[in-house]
Design a protein around this motif. Structure first.
Motif, PDB file in Angstrom:
ATOM      1  N   MET A   1      19.303 -34.663  11.216  1.00  0.00           N
ATOM      2  CA  MET A   1      20.115 -35.806  10.835  1.00  0.00           C
ATOM      3  C   MET A   1      21.551 -35.600  11.311  1.00  0.00           C
ATOM      4  O   MET A   1      22.019 -34.468  11.445  1.00  0.00           O
ATOM      5  N   ALA A   2      22.235 -36.721  11.540  1.00  0.00           N
ATOM      6  CA  ALA A   2      23.613 -36.634  12.018  1.00  0.00           C
ATOM      7  C   ALA A   2      24.523 -36.065  10.929  1.00  0.00           C
ATOM      8  O   ALA A   2      24.309 -36.359   9.750  1.00  0.00           O
ATOM      9  N   PRO A   3      25.520 -35.260  11.300  1.00  0.00           N
ATOM     10  CA  PRO A   3      26.440 -34.701  10.300  1.00  0.00           C
ATOM     11  C   PRO A   3      27.062 -35.787   9.412  1.00  0.00           C
ATOM     12  O   PRO A   3      27.247 -35.581   8.208  1.00  0.00           O
ATOM     13  N   ALA A   4      27.360 -36.935  10.000  1.00  0.00           N
ATOM     14  CA  ALA A   4      27.973 -38.017   9.224  1.00  0.00           C
ATOM     15  C   ALA A   4      27.022 -38.509   8.130  1.00  0.00           C
ATOM     16  O   ALA A   4      27.439 -38.783   6.996  1.00  0.00           O
ATOM     17  N   SER A   5      25.727 -38.605   8.459  1.00  0.00           N
ATOM     18  CA  SER A   5      24.735 -39.047   7.466  1.00  0.00           C
ATOM     19  C   SER A   5      24.634 -38.030   6.344  1.00  0.00           C
ATOM     20  O   SER A   5      24.555 -38.380   5.163  1.00  0.00           O
ATOM     21  N   PHE A   6      24.633 -36.750   6.740  1.00  0.00           N
ATOM     22  CA  PHE A   6      24.542 -35.693   5.728  1.00  0.00           C
ATOM     23  C   PHE A   6      25.737 -35.765   4.781  1.00  0.00           C
ATOM     24  O   PHE A   6      25.584 -35.683   3.560  1.00  0.00           O
ATOM     25  N   GLU A   7      26.926 -35.948   5.362  1.00  0.00           N
ATOM     26  CA  GLU A   7      28.131 -36.043   4.531  1.00  0.00           C
ATOM     27  C   GLU A   7      28.050 -37.209   3.554  1.00  0.00           C
ATOM     28  O   GLU A   7      28.407 -37.080   2.382  1.00  0.00           O
ATOM     29  N   LYS A  25      22.178 -26.998   3.996  1.00  0.00           N
ATOM     30  CA  LYS A  25      20.998 -27.521   3.312  1.00  0.00           C
ATOM     31  C   LYS A  25      20.488 -28.816   3.946  1.00  0.00           C
ATOM     32  O   LYS A  25      19.737 -29.563   3.335  1.00  0.00           O
ATOM     33  N   GLU A  26      20.903 -29.058   5.190  1.00  0.00           N
ATOM     34  CA  GLU A  26      20.492 -30.306   5.837  1.00  0.00           C
ATOM     35  C   GLU A  26      18.974 -30.448   5.931  1.00  0.00           C
ATOM     36  O   GLU A  26      18.426 -31.516   5.712  1.00  0.00           O
ATOM     37  N   GLU A  30      16.685 -33.523   4.616  1.00  0.00           N
ATOM     38  CA  GLU A  30      15.769 -34.227   5.515  1.00  0.00           C
ATOM     39  C   GLU A  30      14.343 -34.211   4.985  1.00  0.00           C
ATOM     40  O   GLU A  30      13.662 -35.233   4.971  1.00  0.00           O
ATOM     41  N   ALA A  31      13.892 -33.022   4.540  1.00  0.00           N
ATOM     42  CA  ALA A  31      12.511 -32.902   4.067  1.00  0.00           C
ATOM     43  C   ALA A  31      12.274 -33.802   2.853  1.00  0.00           C
ATOM     44  O   ALA A  31      11.222 -34.410   2.713  1.00  0.00           O
ATOM     45  N   SER A  43      13.242 -45.874  11.130  1.00  0.00           N
ATOM     46  CA  SER A  43      12.797 -45.088  12.277  1.00  0.00           C
ATOM     47  C   SER A  43      13.480 -43.723  12.315  1.00  0.00           C
ATOM     48  O   SER A  43      13.081 -42.867  13.083  1.00  0.00           O
ATOM     49  N   SER A  44      14.496 -43.540  11.515  1.00  0.00           N
ATOM     50  CA  SER A  44      15.143 -42.225  11.461  1.00  0.00           C
ATOM     51  C   SER A  44      15.782 -42.019  10.093  1.00  0.00           C
ATOM     52  O   SER A  44      15.997 -42.971   9.341  1.00  0.00           O
ATOM     53  N   ILE A  45      16.093 -40.756   9.805  1.00  0.00           N
ATOM     54  CA  ILE A  45      16.775 -40.433   8.552  1.00  0.00           C
ATOM     55  C   ILE A  45      18.151 -41.103   8.514  1.00  0.00           C
ATOM     56  O   ILE A  45      18.585 -41.594   7.487  1.00  0.00           O
ATOM     57  N   ASP A  46      18.819 -41.123   9.669  1.00  0.00           N
ATOM     58  CA  ASP A  46      20.146 -41.739   9.731  1.00  0.00           C
ATOM     59  C   ASP A  46      20.093 -43.219   9.356  1.00  0.00           C
ATOM     60  O   ASP A  46      20.938 -43.713   8.613  1.00  0.00           O
TER      61      ASP A  46
END
Lengths: 296, 129, 152
Positions: A1-7, A25-26, A30-31, A43-46
């Motif tokens: 996932m993109a760092p921005a999404s994680f943040e 812990k990304e 995601e999991a 279509s994606s986590i983001d």
């Protein structure tokens, strides 16, 4: 996932539950979000994180998914042994007039702790006694799991003695369901440990195990301060085994006595400090009249 | 003294999974593909502290194995744990009545085996106090 | 009316077997491959039968790649180690044993479970058996199908 999404997702979880997801812990995020993302047709986590930001239903689902803890029945064993061998006999003697016990599972997750205690009480509580087990959690999904009291085969394998499995559960499709007599002992309530507590009374035993580690230090200290008036003066607070060594500021340290019971360290409200702890606290809004008034 | 475990399952893959968990707890292990083979190993001198036992196997199934072990006084201290896909409540009751001490339903995670052994006071690393 | 396990139950069981033994970094994703996800040349299959209070057959079909990957995972072998057919048959057989045993527990009992039968290739069913439940999924892009047949 993109760092921005994680943040985005990490700050959402921090804001709503005070639980910290560190950048490494990304994979875990995601999991846990992957099944929800697929369900939502993303279509994606983001893309899913974007949906979470604008859809309250998905927001709650993602918070629930990210606050799940791995848990087992009679987790770590030793606390439950200490309960039946030492704490329960002491409480039975101290409450002989009322013949009533109250227990709080303060981060109940899917309910294994609350029902494990319920099983022990079924075996050890003398006739004529009653018990009230309050199970609270920040996740509403977890609270419905506790109410439904159904567990998968994989969950049942985790520390449940076979004799208890056949005694306290019935098969319900692919799952196992707690028998009604145990379910009736446990009630649930939504509660965020990181916020001021509602009026919930005092308890003979408070289980606050393996949850403080998820909070930052100021929040941990705040929780230990606020939980104090909810533990009966002769009651017990049990933390996770790695949590009893947490550094505490002097005033907070003085609020609790530590008592070694077998392999378990129990916290008990300090008798000497009892008069000094009601004076101003770092968070005046937390030390509300109702909470201090709840002390026996 | 190192504790010994006998893994009894007709699947090599399953024995491999169980062996990795059990050797991680410092058990010495032996393996058998069915109950009769396990009895033969025990007759020949392998004295297990613990048996992990599948139910459905060729030649001799796990239920029969338990009843055979329980007939022999010299094996009364062997801890018997079923590890099987048989998951009806009645089957669990039947195995316990025949002398099984614990019961793990397949599928399981490694933690499940470790926690069950803790319940039995068998966490490996020598004879418990 | 035929008594059959619900697709959602079959899904739940397969999911539990998968996540217990094959790790959960790579999720098992439900797929809806109406025509069947793979050809006969490239598949392995395994089956167990249930007899007693309920009678039926539980079958797992999966691509050869998937059969080999899951065997390596279960046996903790890396890519460089050669696998023989017996090892693959053993792992795929244990998979259907676990799924079949759990499906048995959902159905009216008591019933007995047979030992697994494994073959390289798709599964064939006799004409007196009817498919009553099916779950298709993909794992790391590779197809797997779990189906339940019972006498019509």
């Amino acid at each position: 996932m993109a760092p921005a999404s994680f943040e985005l997702i990490a700050s959402l979880v921090l804001r709503e539950t005070s639980i910290i997801y560190e950048p490494r812990k990304e994979y875990l995020v995601e999991a846990r979000l992957h099944p929800l993302s697929v369900q939502a047709g993303c279509s994606s986590i983001d893309e899913y994180v974007q949906l979470v930001m604008r859809n309250p239903v998905e927001r709650q689902k993602s918070i629930d998914a990210l606050t799940i803890n791995e848990t087992s029945w009679f987790r770590d064993n030793a606390p439950y042994q200490a309960f039946t061998e030492t704490m329960l006999p002491a409480l039975l003697a101290a409450r002989a007039d009322r013949r009533r016990l109250s227990i709080w599972s303060a981060a109940c997750s899917s309910g294994q702790e609350a029902y494990s205690i319920a099983m022990l009480l079924d075996q050890h509580l003398p006739p004529g006694w009653t018990v009230d087990i309050l199970a609270t959690d920040v996740s509403t999904a977890m609270l419905s799991r506790v109410q439904n009291a159904r567990y998968s085969q994989v969950e049942m394998n985790r520390g449940m003695p076979a004799t208890s499995l056949v005694k306290y559960f019935n098969r319900a499709g692919t799952e196992w369901e707690v028998v009604p007599s145990l379910r009736s002992l446990v009630r649930t309530r939504h509660l965020n440990l990181a916020e001021p507590f509602p009026m919930i009374g005092t308890f003979d035993l408070v289980l606050l195990r393996n949850v403080l580690i998820y909070f930052d230090q100021p929040t941990r200290h705040g929780i230990l301060r606020r939980i104090h008036p909810h533990v009966a003066s002769d009651g017990y607070l049990l933390l996770g085994s790695s949590e009893t060594t947490l550094d505490l500021p002097a005033d907070l340290n003085a609020m609790w006595d530590r008592e070694q019971i077998g392999r378990v360290q129990a916290h008990r409200p300090a008798t000497q400090a009892a008069s000094t702890i009601a004076v101003p606290r770092p968070h005046p809004h937390i030390a509300s009249g109702s909470l201090t008034g709840a002390r026996p | 003294m190192t504790q010994r475990a006998m893994i009894i399952d007709d699947s090599r893959a399953m024995r491999s999974i169980l062996r990795r968990i059990i050797t991680g707890l410092d058990f010495e292990t032996a393996e058998a593909g069915h109950g009769q083979e396990a009895l033969d190993l025990m007759e020949a001198g392998f004295a297990p502290d613990l048996c992990l036992i599948d139910w459905n196997m060729p030649v001799m199934d796990g239920y029969t194995f338990i009843t055979e072990v329980r007939k022999r006084p010299e094996w009364r201290n062997v801890t018997l744990m079923m590890v099987t896909t048989e998951s009806e409540q009645g089957q669990i009751v039947k195995a316990l009545a025949a002398g099984a001490h614990e019961y793990v339903i397949k599928p399981f995670t490694p933690d499940a085996i470790v926690e069950k052994l803790e319940l039995l006071g068998l966490s490996g690393k020598g004879i418990p106090a | 009316m035929t008594i059959a396990p619900e697709m959602t139950d079959v899904h739940a069981i397969v999911e539990q077997v998968w996540s217990s033994f094959l790790g959960d970094e790579e999720p098992l994703l439900p797929a809806y491959d109406a025509d069947g996800p793979f050809g006969a040349d490239d598949a392995w299959s395994s089956a167990v039968s249930i007899h007693g209070g309920w009678t039926g057959t539980v079958t797992i079909e999966l691509s050869k790649n998937l059969a080999f990957s899951l065997t390596r995972l279960m046996m903790a072998m890396d890519e460089s180690e050669a696998l023989d057919d017996a090892e693959v048959a053993d792992a795929v057989g244990e998979l259907v044993n676990m799924v079949g045993g759990n499906i048995k527990s959902l159905m009216p009992g008591p019933s007995a479970l047979t030992l697994p039968v494994v073959a390289a290739g798709r599964a064939a069913h006799s004409s007196d058996l009817r498919e009553v439940s099916r779950f298709d999924a993909r794992w790391a892009g590779e197809p797997v199908r779990v189906s339940v047949h019972s006498p019509s």
